[in-house]
Design a protein around this motif. Structure first.
Motif, PDB file in Angstrom:
ATOM      1  N   ALA A 264       3.623  69.099 125.504  1.00 38.94           N
ATOM      2  CA  ALA A 264       4.173  69.389 124.171  1.00 38.94           C
ATOM      3  C   ALA A 264       5.121  70.582 124.244  1.00 38.94           C
ATOM      4  N   GLY A 265       4.758  71.581 125.039  1.00 37.40           N
ATOM      5  CA  GLY A 265       5.618  72.744 125.198  1.00 37.40           C
ATOM      6  C   GLY A 265       6.933  72.397 125.872  1.00 37.40           C
ATOM      7  N   LEU A 266       6.907  71.502 126.856  1.00 42.55           N
ATOM      8  CA  LEU A 266       8.133  71.077 127.540  1.00 42.55           C
ATOM      9  C   LEU A 266       9.077  70.399 126.561  1.00 42.55           C
ATOM     10  N   GLY A 267       8.542  69.504 125.733  1.00 43.60           N
ATOM     11  CA  GLY A 267       9.374  68.859 124.719  1.00 43.60           C
ATOM     12  C   GLY A 267       9.932  69.857 123.727  1.00 43.60           C
ATOM     13  N   VAL A 294      11.363  61.339 115.176  1.00 44.37           N
ATOM     14  CA  VAL A 294      10.902  61.375 116.572  1.00 44.37           C
ATOM     15  C   VAL A 294       9.422  61.746 116.635  1.00 44.37           C
ATOM     16  N   LEU A 295       9.018  62.731 115.841  1.00 52.41           N
ATOM     17  CA  LEU A 295       7.618  63.170 115.835  1.00 52.41           C
ATOM     18  C   LEU A 295       6.688  62.038 115.395  1.00 52.41           C
ATOM     19  N   PHE A 314       4.649  60.653 125.859  1.00 52.11           N
ATOM     20  CA  PHE A 314       4.772  60.642 124.394  1.00 52.11           C
ATOM     21  C   PHE A 314       4.366  61.984 123.780  1.00 52.11           C
ATOM     22  N   MET A 315       3.480  62.714 124.474  1.00 53.67           N
ATOM     23  CA  MET A 315       3.154  64.070 124.039  1.00 53.67           C
ATOM     24  C   MET A 315       4.388  64.961 124.152  1.00 53.67           C
ATOM     25  N   THR A 316       5.171  64.767 125.205  1.00 51.41           N
ATOM     26  CA  THR A 316       6.420  65.520 125.372  1.00 51.41           C
ATOM     27  C   THR A 316       7.402  65.208 124.253  1.00 51.41           C
ATOM     28  N   LEU A 317       7.545  63.913 123.926  1.00 55.26           N
ATOM     29  CA  LEU A 317       8.451  63.519 122.832  1.00 55.26           C
ATOM     30  C   LEU A 317       7.958  64.067 121.492  1.00 55.26           C
ATOM     31  N   VAL A 320       9.167  67.500 121.248  1.00 56.55           N
ATOM     32  CA  VAL A 320      10.593  67.525 120.871  1.00 56.55           C
ATOM     33  C   VAL A 320      10.743  67.456 119.363  1.00 56.55           C
ATOM     34  N   GLY A 321      10.038  66.499 118.760  1.00 58.38           N
ATOM     35  CA  GLY A 321      10.141  66.325 117.308  1.00 58.38           C
ATOM     36  C   GLY A 321       9.538  67.470 116.529  1.00 58.38           C
ATOM     37  N   MET A 322       8.377  67.941 116.966  1.00 60.10           N
ATOM     38  CA  MET A 322       7.675  69.007 116.255  1.00 60.10           C
ATOM     39  C   MET A 322       8.494  70.298 116.270  1.00 60.10           C
ATOM     40  N   MET A 323       9.022  70.647 117.440  1.00 55.31           N
ATOM     41  CA  MET A 323       9.830  71.857 117.566  1.00 55.31           C
ATOM     42  C   MET A 323      11.149  71.725 116.821  1.00 55.31           C
ATOM     43  N   GLY A 324      11.787  70.561 116.974  1.00 54.32           N
ATOM     44  CA  GLY A 324      13.078  70.353 116.318  1.00 54.32           C
ATOM     45  C   GLY A 324      12.972  70.488 114.812  1.00 54.32           C
ATOM     46  N   GLN A 325      11.934  69.911 114.238  1.00 52.05           N
ATOM     47  CA  GLN A 325      11.754  69.966 112.789  1.00 52.05           C
ATOM     48  C   GLN A 325      11.455  71.382 112.301  1.00 52.05           C
TER      49      GLN A 325
END
Length: 404
Positions: A264-267, A294-295, A314-317, A320-325
């Motif tokens: 999750a951190g990488l995404g 995406v999230l 999918f945890m990585t993706l 991506v969505g969680m951080m982006g939002q």
């Protein structure tokens, strides 16, 4: 380089370096606490309780913290919160070191950290504008701060996984205690010219009312705060169930759990680097919508992933969505709120973002006990996609009205 342009400001550079070390320690402790609680109790509900008490103070105290930060010396508040956080980490380390693995005390110390964070996060976010010399670099500083946080989210759990399996939980907690030393050194090296705080003419309750009136009266600000609130309550708490995914569904150990946190951190860091490269904030609304989609979609696929590598993808993706939002909404609020209301506007963001996650942690813990972890994560993904679609529809109607 463009991505690091805000580091030319000495104060922000000191803040960045100090927090980089401290946040690794924070994530080491967070990972160790989750693993310890599940190891002691084996309860998904108690995992939710620990998540609840560590974040619920943000829901109750953030508006008060925003008003306090707008009328007090923000630098002094930040120093105090770091010192008290260090004491809390030391108390937890001492408790585990001497073998007193009591779930009630762990919950109590998690609650104390949550109270500290309600003031610390609001203070740090509102102080960011005063750390950056060129105000045009503020969005970059916010994105770099998020990058730092999410790099720590990769490094902290990864280090914690090694330490947990080799030395034990107490070493993780001692490491977090020691990580506050560089933060305090960097804070004392800063030369911040904070505005002179005049004696407030209004009561803090009047200022609380003013802050609510301002945020609720601005449709742009209120809509993005509502969006992050829904996501925090019904979507982002999926993280609460990752110890169960790691231990029970994929038959792993502490190191396996650390892989989920690191994925999750990488995404998240991918999203943060992208945001750090943005030259302007005109595309933030579009990014909020894309990241939400995406999230939600990632959680649908994560919920029934048949193998560990697929789940980690999918945890990585989802990261991506969680951080982006969350980062796009944070940047939007900081760049659009008027200066005298920035602390209070940020406090409502913190309330909606961090404050509602603990309620969601209890909900998903209860739902997982009732239906199982996979259906619970599936439902969160569906809610995330539905909320994003409604937000897109609302914004398209708003644009249609303006152009009519």
């Amino acid at each position: 380089m463009t991505v690091f342009r805000s580091l030319k400001s000495r104060n922000f550079k000191l803040f960045f370096y100090g927090q980089s070390i401290s946040l690794i320690g924070t994530w080491m402790q967070k990972t160790a606490v989750s693993w310890l609680v599940y190891q002691i109790t084996g309860s998904a509900l108690l995992l939710g309780v620990v998540g609840f008490v560590s974040l619920i103070p943000s829901l109750i105290l953030s508006p008060y913290a925003g008003s306090l930060v707008d009328r007090q010396d923000r630098y002094r508040i930040m120093v105090i919160t770091q010192v008290v956080s260090m004491i809390q980490a030391g108390a937890l380390a001492g408790m585990i070191f001497f073998g007193y693995n009591n779930i009630i005390f762990i919950i109590g110390l998690s609650l104390l950290q949550g109270i500290i964070n309600a003031f610390d996060v609001t203070c740090r976010q509102s102080l960011m504008v005063e750390m950056v010399d060129d105000k045009n670099d503020l969005p970059n500083a916010i994105a770099l701060n998020s990058t730092m946080t999410n790099f720590a989210r990769i490094a902290g759990p990864a280090v914690a996984g090694i330490i947990l399996s080799t030395f034990g939980t107490d070493v993780c907690f001692i490491g977090n205690f020691l990580s506050y030393i560089p933060v305090l050194i960097c804070l004392f090296m800063m030369n911040l010219h904070t505005p002179v705080i005049e004696k407030p003419l209004k009561s803090i309750w009047a200022e609380l009312h003013e802050g609510f009136k301002y945020v609720s009266g601005d449709k742009e600000l209120s809509s993005v705060i509502m969006m992050i609130g829904i996501s925090s309550l019904f979507v982002m708490p999926f993280n609460t169930l990752m110890p169960i995914f790691a231990k029970d569904l994929f038959h792993g150990d502490a190191k396996t759990f650390s892989w989920f946190e690191s994925a999750a951190g990488l995404g998240s860091i991918v999203s943060a680097i992208y945001l750090a490269n943005l030259k302007n904030s005109d595309t933030l609304m579009k990014l909020i919508m894309i990241a939400g989609g995406v999230l939600g979609f990632s959680l649908l696929l994560l919920s029934y992933s048949p193998q560990l590598p697929i789940a980690l993808l999918f945890m990585t993706l989802a990261g991506v969505g969680m951080m982006g939002q969350s980062s796009a909404i944070n940047t939007y609020i900081q760049t659009h709120a008027i200066p005298e209301m920035r602390g209070r506007a940020i406090s409502y963001y913190i309330m909606a973002y961090q404050g509602l996650i603990p309620v969601g942690s209890l909900l998903i813990g209860w739902l997982a006990n009732l239906m199982g972890p996979r259906p619970a994560v599936l439902i969160e993904g569906l809610i995330g996609l539905t909320a994003t679609c409604l937000f897109v529809y609302y914004k398209s109607r708003e644009v249609a009205v303006k152009t009519a």
